[in-house]
Design a protein around this motif. Structure first.
Motif, PDB file in Angstrom:
ATOM      1  N   ASP A 118      59.757  21.704  20.630  1.00 29.12           N
ATOM      2  CA  ASP A 118      58.294  21.780  20.098  1.00 29.12           C
ATOM      3  C   ASP A 118      58.431  22.816  18.777  1.00 29.12           C
ATOM      4  O   ASP A 118      57.771  22.934  18.013  1.00 29.12           O
ATOM      5  N   TYR A 167      53.368  13.232  23.931  1.00 30.21           N
ATOM      6  CA  TYR A 167      54.417  14.372  23.873  1.00 30.21           C
ATOM      7  C   TYR A 167      55.844  13.934  23.566  1.00 30.21           C
ATOM      8  O   TYR A 167      56.744  14.059  24.629  1.00 30.21           O
ATOM      9  N   TRP A 205      54.769  12.670  17.692  1.00 31.14           N
ATOM     10  CA  TRP A 205      54.628  13.606  16.803  1.00 31.14           C
ATOM     11  C   TRP A 205      54.711  13.846  15.450  1.00 31.14           C
ATOM     12  O   TRP A 205      53.776  14.367  14.681  1.00 31.14           O
ATOM     13  N   ARG A 229      52.051  14.744  12.598  1.00 34.97           N
ATOM     14  CA  ARG A 229      52.359  15.995  11.616  1.00 34.97           C
ATOM     15  C   ARG A 229      51.900  15.556  10.146  1.00 34.97           C
ATOM     16  O   ARG A 229      51.603  16.472   9.561  1.00 34.97           O
ATOM     17  N   THR A 269      51.926  22.733  16.868  1.00 36.42           N
ATOM     18  CA  THR A 269      52.231  21.696  17.575  1.00 36.42           C
ATOM     19  C   THR A 269      51.063  20.664  17.571  1.00 36.42           C
ATOM     20  O   THR A 269      49.880  21.035  17.473  1.00 36.42           O
TER      21      THR A 269
END
Length: 532
Positions: A431, A57, A62, A66, A172
């Motif tokens: 986010d 997180y 991230w 992605r 997300t």
């Protein structure tokens, strides 16, 4: 010559959704594009699964996910509302915004050729909820009641209450689609392997449990909304911004992203290297002080209020970040619908006399001794300087005796969640671009800070009320009420809102879209050709 390009990104939510092209991955050629970063990716005993979508997180991790792990929805290239990605279409099917249905694109496959079905999407999202990692990332999905499938392509989300922000949450990585063959249903996947159905495959080079480079190779089986403008991108991790800057100057890398130093940005802005351009864009990054409201000293409300009364944001920004940041008087950035200058409205300009009165009325003995903790390697080299300025401001009042202590992120983040720090500095990269995402992750139950601060009115009434408003302007009154409560209780102390920068050599295209306003890295936008 000033080679900076200013990208005037639209305020999120004000533009109509941008429709992106369906289909395959075009473009490429010219060799791998090499991107430099100072972001660190480390596995530790306490956090052995730093790249599992059900666990991680933070923006750095991230942004790796992605590129490889596909989601049902995605933020569009030109800002605006989410658009389908792995899904062919999605939408609410009831008036109360409590039933959300997505239909998958036909022919979806993981990179290894395994077929993706609605049941796999369901199991992926339920896995994140079931694991419920201590990072708090599963809280993003806490409005989901049940998930059902209808055939191989339809997924139906039944929500506990109306949630107009739910499409954003499906963009997300915690809602990413993973293969049950690679990701066990009841435990996290340790290490640095990542597999998915996104535009790239993933291969990490690791030394001493730390990633040194990641190779992203175009996934020939990808089906989604993105056009990929390159065949391969290599992300190289540097120890510091100076080393990264030397590399781009020599042509060893093509692009620099997070995190350049303020001095480095100023130098690039002056156009000292005719082969390297700086792109400036608006951003939603914020920095703040967090408090353990159960700690012996920081747990005293008057202590937190006195700090809020003393901190001089304008002085802090001018001395450390210059024009690269703006003072922030709320958790919600000034560019988002629902922002209110709640801290300025309550405390006004910095005042030692007012802070002294706050402490005196609460019977707090001065000087108040506190240690403020910061991370040495997560937000850039200027963080230490920032905390030195904060220490001087607070100590100069005579009301505080501040010590500052820096810790590498791998340990800092774990220590913070365990409650080892009374006062600590953090950053937040959203986010998704909505005020809810600057409120719920901090104030809702199971928040990502693991904060003991709990306001039942905010959690049970106000946050749900804001989510019922599809028109976000209609939620502004309640959002302001929440921000005013935060300014009074001070579980967090907002400091500044930052801009974003990308530097690239002159044969690289797509840099204006390499990072969006939510700090999402979009490597597929980069290509080789004439400079922009």
């Amino acid at each position: 010559m000033n080679r900076k390009t200013l990208v005037l990104a639209a305020v999120a939510g004000l533009l109509a959704p941008v429709v992106t092209a369906c289909g395959g991955t075009e473009g490429g050629g010219g060799g791998a594009i090499v991107v430099g970063t100072t972001d660190r990716f480390t596995a530790t005993k306490e956090a052995p699964a730093p790249l599992d979508p059900a666990y991680t997180y933070d923006t750095n991790s991230w942004n790796l996910l992605r590129q490889t792990v596909q989601t049902l929805m995605i933020e569009p290239k030109g800002e605006g509302s989410p658009v389908p990605e792995a899904a062919e279409h999605c939408g609410f099917t009831d008036r109360g915004d409590e039933r959300y249905v997505c239909t998958l694109r036909e022919g979806l496959q993981f990179a290894d050729g395994d077929r993706i079905t609605a049941a796999i999407v369901k199991s992926s999202i339920e896995r994140s909820l079931r694991i419920n990692a201590d990072t708090g990332v599963a809280a993003l999905l806490n409005t989901i009641d049940t998930i059902e499938t209808q055939g191989d392509r339809d997924i139906v989300f039944h929500l506990k209450a109306a949630d107009a922000t739910f499409p954003y949450k499906l963009t997300t990585p915690v809602a990413g689609i993973v293969n049950p063959k690679d990701y066990a249903g009841n435990k996290l996947r340790d290490g640095f392997a990542v597999d998915g159905s996104g535009p790239y495959t993933f291969q990490a080079d690791v030394k001493d449990d730390t990633v040194t480079a990641v190779t992203f190779t175009k996934n020939p089986r990808y089906r989604g909304s993105l056009k990929t403008n390159n065949d391969k991108v290599v992300l190289r991790v540097f120890d510091d911004a100076d080393a990264m800057g030397t590399a781009i100057g020599k042509g060893d890398i093509d692009v620099m992203i997070r995190t350049m130093s303020p001095a480095q940005i100023d130098k690039l802005d002056e156009g000292t290297d005719e082969h390297v351009s700086l792109v400036e864009m608006s951003g939603l990054e914020i920095r703040y002080l967090g408090f353990d409201t159960d700690a012996p000293t920081a747990g005293t409300k008057a202590v937190r209020q006195a700090m809020a009364q003393l901190v001089d944001r304008a002085d802090l920004v001018s001395k450390v970040y210059g024009s690269q940041a703006e003072p922030l008087y709320s958790l919600v950035p000034a560019t988002l619908t629902g922002h209110s200058n709640s801290f300025f409205n309550k405390y006004g300009d910095p005042s030692t006399a007012k802070a002294k009165d706050i402490l005196a009325r609460a019977g707090v003995t001065t000087p108040v001794k506190l240690t403020m903790h910061y991370t040495t390697d997560h937000y850039g080299s200027a963080t230490k300087q920032e905390f030195e300025v904060l220490r001087r401001q607070l100590d100069a009042s005579g009301l505080f005796d501040i010590t500052i202590q820096g810790t590498p992120w791998a340990n800092f983040s774990t220590n913070e969640r365990k409650g080892d720090y009374g006062v600590y500095g953090m950053g937040w990269f959203p986010d998704f671009p909505d005020a809810d995402n600057f409120i719920a992750p901090f104030l809702d139950k199971d928040n990502f800070l693991a904060s003991p601060y709990s306001n039942k009115t905010i959690q049970r009434s106000l946050i749900p009320e804001t989510r019922r408003e599809a028109d976000r302007l209609s939620a502004a009154r309640v959002l302001t009420q929440i921000q005013d409560t935060v300014a009074d209780d001070v579980p967090v102390l907002p400091l500044w809102q930052g801009k974003q920068y990308v530097a690239a050599r002159d044969d690289i295209t797509g840099t204006s879209y390499a990072i969006n306003s939510s700090s999402v890295l979009q490597l597929w936008e980069l290509g080789r050709g004439l400079s922009e």
